[in-house]
Design an enzyme around this catalytic site. Structure first.
Site, short mmCIF file in Angstrom:
data_model
loop_
_atom_site.label_atom_id
_atom_site.label_comp_id
_atom_site.label_asym_id
_atom_site.label_seq_id
_atom_site.Cartn_x
_atom_site.Cartn_y
_atom_site.Cartn_z
N ASP A 108 40.34 -41.51 56.50
CA ASP A 108 40.00 -40.09 56.44
C ASP A 108 39.58 -39.54 57.81
O ASP A 108 39.22 -40.29 58.71
CB ASP A 108 38.85 -39.84 55.44
CG ASP A 108 37.55 -40.52 55.84
OD1 ASP A 108 37.59 -41.69 56.25
OD2 ASP A 108 36.49 -39.86 55.76
N GLU A 203 35.07 -42.47 54.87
CA GLU A 203 34.02 -42.98 55.77
C GLU A 203 33.16 -41.83 56.28
O GLU A 203 31.96 -41.95 56.43
CB GLU A 203 34.66 -43.73 56.94
CG GLU A 203 33.67 -44.50 57.80
CD GLU A 203 33.08 -43.71 58.97
OE1 GLU A 203 32.12 -44.19 59.58
OE2 GLU A 203 33.58 -42.60 59.26
#
Ligand SMILES: [Zn+2]
Length: 438
Positions: A108, A203
């Site tokens: 991400d 994350e």
């Protein structure tokens, strides 16, 4: 083009690893891979109840699953939480002699800036000077703020166009791990033990790692490949606590408040005025921790403030907590009618508390960087990482550099050399573990 790549790789490897001078190049360079991955929008979102926080992270997960299979990885799978797991089999005579090493990167990108329609710009053969991003000329990567640029003359620097982030955090890490696997496949003469690979979602919003299957992953140790400047290795994060200080007063109609009202806001103001100026995020750097009042409520009846406490050492964190409690006593003395309470919660601990028992993880990473011709340096992270959580759950996990800079913003950049040197370091790292055995 291929001949040039072979030469470049040959030149970058140290004489000690002369067998590697005839390395065959990967089927795709780290840079080519990186440029493909950043085109896929994988922005995560805050305050979602699901993992992944955005469905689009599956787009990259599915692509990586396919590519890992093509590169000969085994047991490749994408979990319902969009975590990609795979195992690259070892090629030692006895693979049980080497530990299973894990390599982890996150898919991400930060919710802070859009990661859609990333238009990566390659500033070929950088000649020095500020880099103005073409589609928003107010976005400038200046030499003054990025002195690292002075060391990047002649490199091909990769930026976004000024309207989005680049996604180097952490598609650099993904591209480097994938290129390492590709290079290993082309060069069976490079000896390594089994490698557990994982690409994780969310994350940036701190949710993905909770769903991580450490047992299924199968590694004894791992590295997150999610750092910045070439050579920087992190085996330390903050130890972190959060304090909530509550001030209870008494509210009445202001017209008839005489002798009755107790305005909690004055006690809050007094408390805030007591924060030590040399112990704040805006006045500290490096290894120095801080206390940080970051949000609160100001109200007559009840006010409160939330405070972050951060330090690398638990003793330093204890001292900061003591300071906050002492400030409560002083404010209480001045405002006896306000009821003041303080509650402190533990958030996470410095992974060094565990990693100090596994010094070989840091040592091997430093040796790998050296073999790649870099100068390793230990950089404590003024924050937490997915690795710190994994470390405390039983998977010791320092963090390695990716060559990227200016994470989470439009001025993010990396370079051809940054990607290649980081990949090369990973190749050395897996060999060092094979050489040293368990
Ligand atoms: Zn990251």
């Amino acid at each position: 083009m291929k001949a040039i790549i072979v030469l470049a790789l040959a030149l970058t490897f140290t004489p000690a690893a002369s067998a590697q001078n005839q390395l065959k190049p990967p089927t795709e360079t780290a840079m080519e891979r990186f440029l493909r991955y950043v085109k896929i929008d994988t922005q995560s979102a805050e305050d979602q109840t699901t993992v992944p926080s955005t469905k689009k992270q599956f787009d990259l997960a599915r692509l990586l699953e396919k590519e890992l299979k093509e590169l000969g990885a085994e047991n490749v799978r994408v979990s319902e939480y969009s975590i990609v797991y795979a195992m690259v089999p070892g090629n030692l005579a006895d693979n049980s002699k080497a530990p299973v090493i894990g390599l982890i990167a996150h898919m991400d990108t930060s919710p802070a800036v859009s990661g859609a329609n990333v238009n990566a710009i390659i500033h070929k053969n950088y000649r020095g000077g500020d880099i103005i991003l073409p589609n928003d000329k107010t976005q400038v990567i200046s030499v003054a703020k990025n002195p690292i640029l002075k060391e990047m003359i002649g490199d091909d620097i990769i930026t976004a166009d000024g309207t989005t982030l680049l996604g180097s955090d952490d598609k650099s890490g993904i591209a480097e791990i994938m290129t390492m696997i590709d290079t290993l496949r082309q060069n069976p003469q490079i000896k390594h033990g089994p490698l557990a690979i994982a690409f994780t979602p969310d994350e940036e919003v701190g949710g993905g790692i909770e769903k991580f299957d450490i047992k299924g992953f199968g590694a004894q140790f791992a590295y997150t490949v999610d750092g910045e400047e070439l050579g920087e290795i992190s085996n330390e994060t903050w130890s972190a606590r959060t304090a909530t200080v509550t001030f209870k007063g008494k509210s009445t109609h202001p017209g008839t408040a005489k002798g009755i009202m107790v305005n909690a806001m004055y006690a809050l103001a007094d408390y805030l005025a007591r924060f030590p100026q040399n112990m704040l995020p805006e006045t500290t750097a490096g290894r120095v921790g801080f206390v940080h009042p970051y949000t609160g409520v100001a109200d007559v009846e009840e006010s409160n403030v939330k405070v972050l406490l951060r330090d690398f050492d638990l003793s330093g964190l204890d001292a900061k907590e003591k300071t906050l409690r002492q400030m409560v006593r002083l404010t209480q003395r001045r405002f006896p009618k306000v009821k003041i309470s303080i509650e402190v919660k533990e958030n996470y601990k410095n992974m060094k508390e565990v990693l100090k028992n596994y010094p070989q993880l840091t040592e091997n990473a430093m040796e790998a960087a050296r073999r790649a011709g870099l100068t390793p340096k230990i950089k404590p992270i003024r924050g937490g990482t997915d690795g710190s959580r994994l470390t405390f759950q039983g998977l010791p996990c320092p963090n390695l550099f990716t060559g990227g800079q200016n994470f989470h913003g439009k001025l993010e950049f990396n370079s051809r050399r940054g990607l290649e040197k980081s990949t090369e370091t990973l190749l050395h790292l897996v060999q060092i573990f094979a050489e040293k055995g368990k």
